[in-house]
Motif scaffolding. Sequence first.
Motif, PDB file in Angstrom:
ATOM      1  N   ILE A 108       4.946   3.837   2.861  1.00 22.63           N
ATOM      2  CA  ILE A 108       4.592   2.183   2.134  1.00 22.63           C
ATOM      3  C   ILE A 108       4.917   1.643   2.837  1.00 22.63           C
ATOM      4  O   ILE A 108       5.595   1.577   3.963  1.00 22.63           O
ATOM      5  N   THR A 109       3.027   0.865   2.835  1.00 26.28           N
ATOM      6  CA  THR A 109       3.432  -0.539   3.940  1.00 26.28           C
ATOM      7  C   THR A 109       2.928  -1.909   3.152  1.00 26.28           C
ATOM      8  O   THR A 109       2.548  -2.150   2.161  1.00 26.28           O
ATOM      9  N   ARG A 110       3.837  -2.419   3.866  1.00 28.61           N
ATOM     10  CA  ARG A 110       4.105  -4.168   3.729  1.00 28.61           C
ATOM     11  C   ARG A 110       2.802  -5.142   3.785  1.00 28.61           C
ATOM     12  O   ARG A 110       1.592  -4.912   4.478  1.00 28.61           O
ATOM     13  N   THR A 115       5.161  -0.864   8.416  1.00 31.28           N
ATOM     14  CA  THR A 115       5.370  -0.301   7.892  1.00 31.28           C
ATOM     15  C   THR A 115       6.779  -0.633   6.909  1.00 31.28           C
ATOM     16  O   THR A 115       7.823  -0.526   7.819  1.00 31.28           O
ATOM     17  N   PHE A 116       7.370  -0.509   5.567  1.00 32.71           N
ATOM     18  CA  PHE A 116       8.047  -0.465   4.717  1.00 32.71           C
ATOM     19  C   PHE A 116       8.969   0.801   5.167  1.00 32.71           C
ATOM     20  O   PHE A 116      10.563   1.059   5.248  1.00 32.71           O
ATOM     21  N   ASP A 151       0.490  -1.073   0.194  1.00 32.63           N
ATOM     22  CA  ASP A 151      -0.108  -0.241  -0.024  1.00 32.63           C
ATOM     23  C   ASP A 151       0.834   1.164  -0.063  1.00 32.63           C
ATOM     24  O   ASP A 151       1.829   1.695   0.840  1.00 32.63           O
ATOM     25  N   VAL A 152       0.906   2.014  -1.130  1.00 32.32           N
ATOM     26  CA  VAL A 152       1.358   3.375  -1.375  1.00 32.32           C
ATOM     27  C   VAL A 152      -0.007   4.582  -0.965  1.00 32.32           C
ATOM     28  O   VAL A 152      -1.179   4.533  -1.402  1.00 32.32           O
ATOM     29  N   THR A 153       0.639   5.390   0.743  1.00 32.19           N
ATOM     30  CA  THR A 153      -0.161   6.073   0.740  1.00 32.19           C
ATOM     31  C   THR A 153       1.018   7.519   0.574  1.00 32.19           C
ATOM     32  O   THR A 153       1.713   7.715   1.084  1.00 32.19           O
ATOM     33  N   ASN A 169      16.266   2.941   0.143  1.00 35.98           N
ATOM     34  CA  ASN A 169      17.368   3.716  -0.131  1.00 35.98           C
ATOM     35  C   ASN A 169      16.674   4.710  -1.144  1.00 35.98           C
ATOM     36  O   ASN A 169      15.706   4.795  -2.672  1.00 35.98           O
ATOM     37  N   ILE A 170      17.006   5.742  -0.652  1.00 36.46           N
ATOM     38  CA  ILE A 170      16.042   6.855  -1.766  1.00 36.46           C
ATOM     39  C   ILE A 170      17.366   7.863  -2.426  1.00 36.46           C
ATOM     40  O   ILE A 170      18.377   7.897  -2.446  1.00 36.46           O
TER      41      ILE A 170
END
Length: 188
Positions: free
Chosen positions: A93-95, A100-101, A62-64, A166-167
């Motif tokens: 981003i939730t697994r 929470t990832f 899930d992307v919020t 990583n971003i």
Amino acid sequence: MRVKQILFLAVVISLMFTACGKKKQQDDIIAPKPVENVPSTPQKMQNYDYNETVDWLDKKYDVTINRRADESMPIVEDTDGEKYYDNKITVKITRPDGTTFFNKTFSKSDFSSYVSNDYLKQSALLGIVFDEASGDNLIFAASVGSPDVLSDEYVPLMLTISRMGNITIKKDTRLDTNSSATDDDYGV
């Protein structure tokens, strides 16, 4: 007698048409009342909430994304002198198991390496949107630009989040079309 009445009636009718055709001169000059420039309160961009389930790494994540004006940040003044609050945008981003990832709140300063200092002073963090899941990465489009809703001035950026969290940020050089071609593909 009848001829005189007809002539008289014809003259009266012609005078009526002539009189109706002339506009009355008006000597009054109407000028708008001077408007005093009163400093307006800073404007806020509309809140934005986005949620999507994406297939990534053979699972559903899930992307919020939430955008909010931040009154604690310095006020942005655009080229027209309009004042705006800058924004903060949270990407979470939730697994599949609900843990929470990734969870980070971005501000314009996170993108300052990709935008000139002068432009940065007159711009706000406009948005971050999910683009695609590609291999080990989730790719987002981000933009810093004029907060005026009528403006189309912005710097397109690409935000990549790896499977390790990583971003990576870089300028988005892809054309705004449905193709995956870049500016380099067209000699730009």
